[in-house]
Design a protein around this motif. Structure first.
Motif, PDB file in Angstrom:
ATOM      1  N   ILE A 264       0.830  -1.201   0.000  1.00 51.13           N
ATOM      2  CA  ILE A 264       0.000   0.000   0.000  1.00 51.13           C
ATOM      3  C   ILE A 264       0.870   1.259   0.000  1.00 51.13           C
ATOM      4  O   ILE A 264       0.584   2.242  -0.694  1.00 51.13           O
ATOM      5  N   ARG A 265       1.960   1.218   0.760  1.00 52.11           N
ATOM      6  CA  ARG A 265       2.861   2.377   0.795  1.00 52.11           C
ATOM      7  C   ARG A 265       3.475   2.626  -0.575  1.00 52.11           C
ATOM      8  O   ARG A 265       3.556   3.770  -1.036  1.00 52.11           O
ATOM      9  N   TYR A 266       3.915   1.539  -1.226  1.00 53.55           N
ATOM     10  CA  TYR A 266       4.543   1.685  -2.542  1.00 53.55           C
ATOM     11  C   TYR A 266       3.536   2.236  -3.551  1.00 53.55           C
ATOM     12  O   TYR A 266       3.858   3.136  -4.346  1.00 53.55           O
ATOM     13  N   LEU A 267       2.315   1.708  -3.532  1.00 52.52           N
ATOM     14  CA  LEU A 267       1.284   2.180  -4.443  1.00 52.52           C
ATOM     15  C   LEU A 267       0.979   3.661  -4.201  1.00 52.52           C
ATOM     16  O   LEU A 267       0.848   4.448  -5.152  1.00 52.52           O
ATOM     17  N   SER A 268       0.907   4.047  -2.934  1.00 55.67           N
ATOM     18  CA  SER A 268       0.646   5.456  -2.583  1.00 55.67           C
ATOM     19  C   SER A 268       1.745   6.368  -3.107  1.00 55.67           C
ATOM     20  O   SER A 268       1.484   7.437  -3.679  1.00 55.67           O
ATOM     21  N   GLU A 269       3.000   5.950  -2.935  1.00 55.18           N
ATOM     22  CA  GLU A 269       4.137   6.770  -3.353  1.00 55.18           C
ATOM     23  C   GLU A 269       4.186   6.937  -4.869  1.00 55.18           C
ATOM     24  O   GLU A 269       4.467   8.030  -5.372  1.00 55.18           O
TER      25      GLU A 269
ATOM     26  N   VAL B  38      -0.823   9.456  -4.010  1.00 61.11           N
ATOM     27  CA  VAL B  38      -2.163   9.481  -3.430  1.00 61.11           C
ATOM     28  C   VAL B  38      -2.067   9.003  -1.981  1.00 61.11           C
ATOM     29  O   VAL B  38      -1.058   8.445  -1.557  1.00 61.11           O
ATOM     30  N   SER B  39      -3.123   9.227  -1.242  1.00 61.13           N
ATOM     31  CA  SER B  39      -3.222   8.704   0.123  1.00 61.13           C
ATOM     32  C   SER B  39      -4.200   7.531   0.113  1.00 61.13           C
ATOM     33  O   SER B  39      -5.291   7.636  -0.470  1.00 61.13           O
ATOM     34  N   ILE B  40      -3.785   6.406   0.699  1.00 62.72           N
ATOM     35  CA  ILE B  40      -4.642   5.229   0.758  1.00 62.72           C
ATOM     36  C   ILE B  40      -4.825   4.857   2.224  1.00 62.72           C
ATOM     37  O   ILE B  40      -3.847   4.678   2.956  1.00 62.72           O
ATOM     38  N   TYR B  41      -6.079   4.733   2.624  1.00 67.27           N
ATOM     39  CA  TYR B  41      -6.386   4.432   4.017  1.00 67.27           C
ATOM     40  C   TYR B  41      -7.107   3.088   4.085  1.00 67.27           C
ATOM     41  O   TYR B  41      -8.318   3.010   3.826  1.00 67.27           O
ATOM     42  N   PRO B  42      -6.384   2.003   4.396  1.00 70.64           N
ATOM     43  CA  PRO B  42      -7.042   0.699   4.500  1.00 70.64           C
ATOM     44  C   PRO B  42      -7.776   0.564   5.836  1.00 70.64           C
ATOM     45  O   PRO B  42      -7.287   0.992   6.883  1.00 70.64           O
TER      46      PRO B  42
ATOM     47  N   GLY C  68      -5.737 -16.824  -4.582  1.00 72.19           N
ATOM     48  CA  GLY C  68      -4.759 -17.679  -3.917  1.00 72.19           C
ATOM     49  C   GLY C  68      -3.317 -17.295  -4.165  1.00 72.19           C
ATOM     50  O   GLY C  68      -2.400 -17.948  -3.681  1.00 72.19           O
ATOM     51  N   GLY C  69      -3.096 -16.227  -4.933  1.00 67.68           N
ATOM     52  CA  GLY C  69      -1.729 -15.800  -5.193  1.00 67.68           C
ATOM     53  C   GLY C  69      -1.196 -14.898  -4.101  1.00 67.68           C
ATOM     54  O   GLY C  69      -1.952 -14.222  -3.413  1.00 67.68           O
ATOM     55  N   THR C  70       0.118 -14.926  -3.913  1.00 69.61           N
ATOM     56  CA  THR C  70       0.743 -14.000  -2.978  1.00 69.61           C
ATOM     57  C   THR C  70       1.110 -12.730  -3.745  1.00 69.61           C
ATOM     58  O   THR C  70       1.458 -12.787  -4.922  1.00 69.61           O
ATOM     59  N   VAL C  71       1.007 -11.595  -3.082  1.00 72.04           N
ATOM     60  CA  VAL C  71       1.305 -10.343  -3.760  1.00 72.04           C
ATOM     61  C   VAL C  71       2.374  -9.584  -2.987  1.00 72.04           C
ATOM     62  O   VAL C  71       2.395  -9.580  -1.762  1.00 72.04           O
ATOM     63  N   GLY C  72       3.285  -8.989  -3.732  1.00 76.91           N
ATOM     64  CA  GLY C  72       4.362  -8.214  -3.135  1.00 76.91           C
ATOM     65  C   GLY C  72       4.584  -6.945  -3.920  1.00 76.91           C
ATOM     66  O   GLY C  72       3.857  -6.628  -4.876  1.00 76.91           O
ATOM     67  N   VAL C  73       5.616  -6.224  -3.560  1.00 73.62           N
ATOM     68  CA  VAL C  73       5.916  -4.958  -4.237  1.00 73.62           C
ATOM     69  C   VAL C  73       6.167  -5.179  -5.724  1.00 73.62           C
ATOM     70  O   VAL C  73       5.806  -4.343  -6.558  1.00 73.62           O
ATOM     71  N   GLY C  74       6.777  -6.309  -6.075  1.00 72.63           N
ATOM     72  CA  GLY C  74       7.018  -6.604  -7.488  1.00 72.63           C
ATOM     73  C   GLY C  74       5.730  -6.675  -8.288  1.00 72.63           C
ATOM     74  O   GLY C  74       5.671  -6.233  -9.442  1.00 72.63           O
ATOM     75  N   ASP C  75       4.685  -7.230  -7.684  1.00 70.88           N
ATOM     76  CA  ASP C  75       3.385  -7.293  -8.359  1.00 70.88           C
ATOM     77  C   ASP C  75       2.798  -5.898  -8.529  1.00 70.88           C
ATOM     78  O   ASP C  75       2.222  -5.578  -9.571  1.00 70.88           O
ATOM     79  N   VAL C  76       2.924  -5.067  -7.495  1.00 69.10           N
ATOM     80  CA  VAL C  76       2.430  -3.690  -7.580  1.00 69.10           C
ATOM     81  C   VAL C  76       3.144  -2.952  -8.704  1.00 69.10           C
ATOM     82  O   VAL C  76       2.515  -2.271  -9.527  1.00 69.10           O
ATOM     83  N   ARG C  77       4.452  -3.104  -8.748  1.00 66.52           N
ATOM     84  CA  ARG C  77       5.250  -2.427  -9.776  1.00 66.52           C
ATOM     85  C   ARG C  77       4.833  -2.875 -11.171  1.00 66.52           C
ATOM     86  O   ARG C  77       4.674  -2.063 -12.096  1.00 66.52           O
ATOM     87  N   MET C  78       4.648  -4.192 -11.346  1.00 67.93           N
ATOM     88  CA  MET C  78       4.251  -4.728 -12.639  1.00 67.93           C
ATOM     89  C   MET C  78       2.897  -4.189 -13.067  1.00 67.93           C
ATOM     90  O   MET C  78       2.698  -3.778 -14.216  1.00 67.93           O
ATOM     91  N   LEU C  79       1.937  -4.145 -12.146  1.00 65.18           N
ATOM     92  CA  LEU C  79       0.600  -3.648 -12.476  1.00 65.18           C
ATOM     93  C   LEU C  79       0.628  -2.160 -12.806  1.00 65.18           C
ATOM     94  O   LEU C  79      -0.103  -1.694 -13.691  1.00 65.18           O
ATOM     95  N   ILE C  80       1.463  -1.407 -12.113  1.00 69.59           N
ATOM     96  CA  ILE C  80       1.596   0.024 -12.418  1.00 69.59           C
ATOM     97  C   ILE C  80       2.148   0.204 -13.832  1.00 69.59           C
ATOM     98  O   ILE C  80       1.670   1.054 -14.599  1.00 69.59           O
TER      99      ILE C  80
END
Length: 331
Positions: free
Chosen positions: A27-32, A36-40, A71-83
């Motif tokens: 969430i922090r990586y996506l926000s940066e 944007v600000s993301i409030y989970p 069922g998949g695990t998600v990490g910063v690499g996934d966030v980066r790829m989707l961005i």
């Protein structure tokens, strides 16, 4: 641009929790990245920022939750790829990424993490010979071994053969202590690790003992015909032109070949056989060539940054070398 506040909600509490990442790092990586600000809050997310950024962040967040929900695990690499995909307007391409490529011994689903990896897996399936070229951390070897294990389990092949050039020892391994297996262990350890994950240690040991899985240095492939086998040549940038030609003419009937390597990391003092083969075979029917890039790096985020730094430095050095000395002196 106008400010936008978006309320995103999912009914899948577990997927929402998994999306946060370790200490909320996803969430922090996506926000940066989107400023944007993301409030989970449980299964709800508040997203605020410039309208386009907030909408883009919402789409990425939605894909992350869908991945986690499957069922998949998600990490910063996934966030980066989707961005990256969102930036290119191709985020829906991610929907097919997370189909299982293979299943490891403990039931773990092996999945592609990038579009480049998906292209690589598809190319291996379509072609009898496939080259996977790219920097460290792009999953070239790991995915090849996963596909080899699946092919064996599905009875598409009867054995798996893995090989690497032992450049550091000049492929003259006789002076090292122990039998052949002990001599080449340091060079083949990444292959052992991947195979043990796919089959489990006990099954792996039995397959090795029966010769169903064979791991050997490239020099020991000479003079053989390998039929009904899934054959992987790893670290192929360290094969000479003669060795590469020798290897590519080993396969027999019902065999599949995968060649992996990084053309920027050759230890040879002569032209790499991998670079030569890519030029010779680029238009050959039945041969697939997939070039992975730093965007396909799935190791620690820092690995991608290191690769980018080296590429930038090397490009700068090339520009300096190509600039005439007189011009440089007048700058």
């Amino acid at each position: 641009m106008s400010e936008r506040v978006i309320q995103y909600k999912t009914e899948n509490f577990d997927a929402a929790r998994a999306t946060f990442g370790n200490i909320d790092e996803n969430i922090r990586y996506l926000s940066e990245q989107y400023r944007v600000s993301i409030y989970p809050d449980g299964n709800e997310f508040g997203i605020s920022g410039e309208e386009k950024d907030a909408l883009d962040a919402e789409r990425v967040l939605d894909k992350l939750i869908r991945i986690a929900g499957g069922g998949g695990t998600v990490g910063v690499g996934d966030v980066r790829m989707l961005i990256d995909l969102q930036t290119e307007g191709r985020i829906d391409d991610a929907d097919s990424l997370y189909d299982a490529v293979a299943v490891a011994a403990r039931g773990k689903n092996i999945r592609c993490k990038t579009v480049g990896q998906k292209m690589y897996v598809n190319a291996v399936k379509r072609n009898d010979v496939c080259f996977g070229i790219g920097p460290a951390g792009t999953g070239k070897t790991y995915l090849a071994v996963a596909l080899a294990a699946k092919a064996y389990k599905d009875k598409e092949v009867e054995r798996i053969v893995l090989t690497r050039p032992a450049v550091e020892a000049g492929e003259k391994l006789g002076f090292l202590p122990g039998d052949l297996q002990e001599k080449v262990d340091p060079y083949l350890r990444p292959l052992y690790d991947a195979l043990q994950e796919m089959f489990g240690f006990e099954t792996y040991q039995k397959l090795i003992e029966r010769g169903t899985i064979e791991i050997a240095p490239l020099a020991y492939m000479r003079g053989r015909t390998l039929s009904n086998a899934f054959i992987i040549l790893d670290e192929a940038q360290n094969a000479t032109k003669e060795q590469m030609k020798m290897f590519l003419t080993r396969p027999g009937e019902r065999s599949k070949v995968v060649v992996t390597g990084d053309v920027t990391q050759t230890d040879l003092k002569e032209t790499s056989g991998l670079i030569h083969a890519l030029e010779v075979l680029k238009d050959t029917e039945g041969v697939g060539i997939v070039r992975l890039t730093r965007r396909d790096v799935v190791r620690h985020t820092l690995v991608r940054n290191i690769i980018e730094a080296y590429e930038k430095y090397e490009n700068t050095e090339k520009e300096r070398e190509q600039t005439p000395a007189i011009k440089r002196n007048t700058l």
